[in-house]
Design a protein around this motif. Structure first.
Motif, PDB file in Angstrom:
ATOM      1  N   ASP A 177       0.837  -1.196   0.000  1.00 17.40           N
ATOM      2  CA  ASP A 177       0.000   0.000   0.000  1.00 17.40           C
ATOM      3  C   ASP A 177       0.876   1.252   0.000  1.00 17.40           C
ATOM      4  O   ASP A 177       1.997   1.246   0.527  1.00 17.40           O
ATOM      5  N   LEU A 178       0.354   2.321  -0.586  1.00 15.56           N
ATOM      6  CA  LEU A 178       1.139   3.543  -0.698  1.00 15.56           C
ATOM      7  C   LEU A 178       1.477   4.149   0.655  1.00 15.56           C
ATOM      8  O   LEU A 178       2.568   4.680   0.851  1.00 15.56           O
ATOM      9  N   ARG A 290       7.189   4.481  -2.243  1.00 10.09           N
ATOM     10  CA  ARG A 290       6.483   3.196  -2.328  1.00 10.09           C
ATOM     11  C   ARG A 290       5.657   3.082  -3.599  1.00 10.09           C
ATOM     12  O   ARG A 290       5.394   1.980  -4.070  1.00 10.09           O
ATOM     13  N   SER A 291       5.241   4.210  -4.154  1.00  5.52           N
ATOM     14  CA  SER A 291       4.423   4.152  -5.373  1.00  5.52           C
ATOM     15  C   SER A 291       5.181   3.546  -6.543  1.00  5.52           C
ATOM     16  O   SER A 291       4.570   3.056  -7.491  1.00  5.52           O
ATOM     17  N   VAL A 294       4.934  -0.746  -6.057  1.00  4.90           N
ATOM     18  CA  VAL A 294       3.698  -1.420  -5.654  1.00  4.90           C
ATOM     19  C   VAL A 294       3.539  -2.748  -6.389  1.00  4.90           C
ATOM     20  O   VAL A 294       3.409  -3.821  -5.775  1.00  4.90           O
TER      21      VAL A 294
END
Length: 460
Positions: A177-178, A290-291, A294
């Motif tokens: 998750d972002l 984090r994007s 994913v």
């Protein structure tokens, strides 16, 4: 020119920098190769000793000491309702409180108190989840108010499938998750899952909790590792894993979840390493966020689970062929899967220890002043969060050795437990030792892997 001169002077002027390094900085300076080799050698020596010692040694090691009689206390549902009320308070604070995850109590209690501390306590001490579960009490209260039982029967054909799916969904949220620590985002996830589980429990009854609710299933399997348990109506103490030998062989779905638990925990550490980021073509010193990872992390989680299930099954297949037994492979999988629990618990403790040491201080800071009103309920005085124990070689070494000790101890107990299970399911001692050889080699190799994960530099 004067400004440039002053700026240049300030740049070269020595001074104190108020910053801290991660624990990996000092860990990498320690002789980790020696520690890793010693840890793996300890596990290998355990295998050798089991081959030489009498058969009854492993069985007696897991024999519990029974003490005083215990009775079921009637306050379990009340404790569950209080847990649900507290969870509701946390969700409310997640929606209305500070946006900082280290100041908002919801991320602190979900990721630090529950996922790190309570899961570890469930596996180390005993089954507290029967009291802290936030669903059983409210479901019992709803059933009493409506004066009806669960209207639907849980389909047996589903087995543990929904439970495995819900746990993997939780793992995807944690790893891909972002912003899993964002209070508002986490409040929506937790609130929805609580309502969904309560609806399932109300519709299908207690079977929903033991087959379809992934968190409860994980807690139940970890409770088999606890030092404290009940045996024939008495409170009993024993070596971690003794309750595995007192329970029947798990079904295939539950055994599969145990292996998934270890694979997910391992990837939770792997996806932070320089090796993984380098594999993705990302400079770990310039992590884009984090994007950018994913889909890669979701794919990695899936591959990690498939790889470990395949490796574990292959070792069991080789063991069955070497021992010359003719039982179905699924039976061997179900028999030996619980022996993985000590490894999963040991790595859980080791992996999250540094985070617990830091974020646990924020939890104490919240508990001493829950309303940010200047109160000091715990008498901590002027409390400041520190990470100084990561900046000193002595404490960094102590932390690393504690982590390594948890991993090695988990593997040693796993070897002992696998040996006891092999003797239970084998026709003869010789066949048990022969059949256990590939699984023992798997555990020694996994010791290397687990200690390497702890010592690897992190890029997140």
């Amino acid at each position: 020119m004067r400004s440039i001169t002053v700026l240049a002077f300030l740049v070269v002027l020595p001074g104190i920098v108020l910053a801290h390094a991660s624990e990996q900085g000092f860990v990498l300076l320690l002789p980790t190769d020696i520690y890793i080799a010693a840890g793996a050698a300890s596990v290998a020596l355990t295998v050798l000793l089991l081959a030489l010692l009498p058969d009854w040694v492993a069985e007696r090691l897991f024999r519990p000491l029974r003490t005083v009689p215990v009775r079921k206390l009637p306050l379990r549902h009340l404790a569950s309702c209080l847990s649900a009320v507290f969870l509701g308070f946390l969700i409310w604070r997640g929606l209305t409180g500070p946006h900082d995850p280290l100041a908002n109590p919801l991320p602190l209690f979900i990721w630090t108190v529950w996922w790190i501390a309570l899961v570890a306590l469930q596996g180390l001490l005993g089954n507290h989840w029967r009291w802290t579960n936030p669903w059983t009490g409210p479901a019992a209260l709803l059933g009493r108010l409506a004066e009806t039982r669960a209207p639907l029967r849980y389909p047996r054909v589903l087995g543990y499938g929904p439970g495995i799916a819900s746990f993997l969904g939780f793992a995807c949220f944690l790893l891909a998750d972002l912003a899993p620590a964002d209070p508002t985002r986490l409040a929506g996830f937790v609130g929805f899952y609580w309502l969904f589980t309560l609806a399932g429990l109300s519709l299908f009854g207690p079977t929903w909790m033991v087959r379809a609710e992934g968190i409860t299933i994980v807690m139940r399997v970890y409770s088999r590792m606890a030092l404290i348990g009940r045996r024939n109506g008495r409170l009993a103490f024993g070596l971690p894993g003794w309750q595995v030998l007192t329970r029947p062989t798990p079904r295939l779905g539950l055994a599969l979840l145990v292996v998934i638990l270890l694979a997910t925990g391992s990837f939770d550490g792997l996806n932070e390493t320089f090796w993984w980021l380098g594999l993705l073509g990302i400079n770990p010193l310039e992590f884009p966020g984090r994007s950018a990872v994913v889909s890669q992390n979701l794919t990695g989680l899936f591959v990690a689970n498939i790889t470990l299930i395949t490796a574990f099954t292959t070792c069991l297949w080789l063991g069955e062929r070497i021992a010359g037994t003719h039982r179905p492979l699924s039976h061997a999988f179900c028999l030996f899967a619980p022996s993985i629990l000590p490894i999963a618990l040991g790595y859980h403790i080791a992996h999250y220890l540094p985070g617990a040491m830091v974020d646990g201080q924020y939890v104490l800071k919240f508990l001493t002043d829950p309303l940010a009103s200047g109160a000091d309920l715990l008498g901590l005085g002027q409390f400041y969060v520190t990470t100084g124990f990561f900046n000193t070689p002595g404490t960094a070494k102590l932390i690393w050795l504690t982590q390594a000790g948890a991993v090695v101890a988990g593997h040693v107990i796993a070897i002992l437990l696998a040996h006891a299970l092999a003797l239970r399911g084998a026709i003869s001692t010789r066949r048990a030792l022969l059949g256990q050889a590939p699984l023992a080699a798997f555990m020694v190799a996994y010791t290397f892997f687990g200690l390497w994960l702890l010592a690897s530099p992190r890029g997140l």
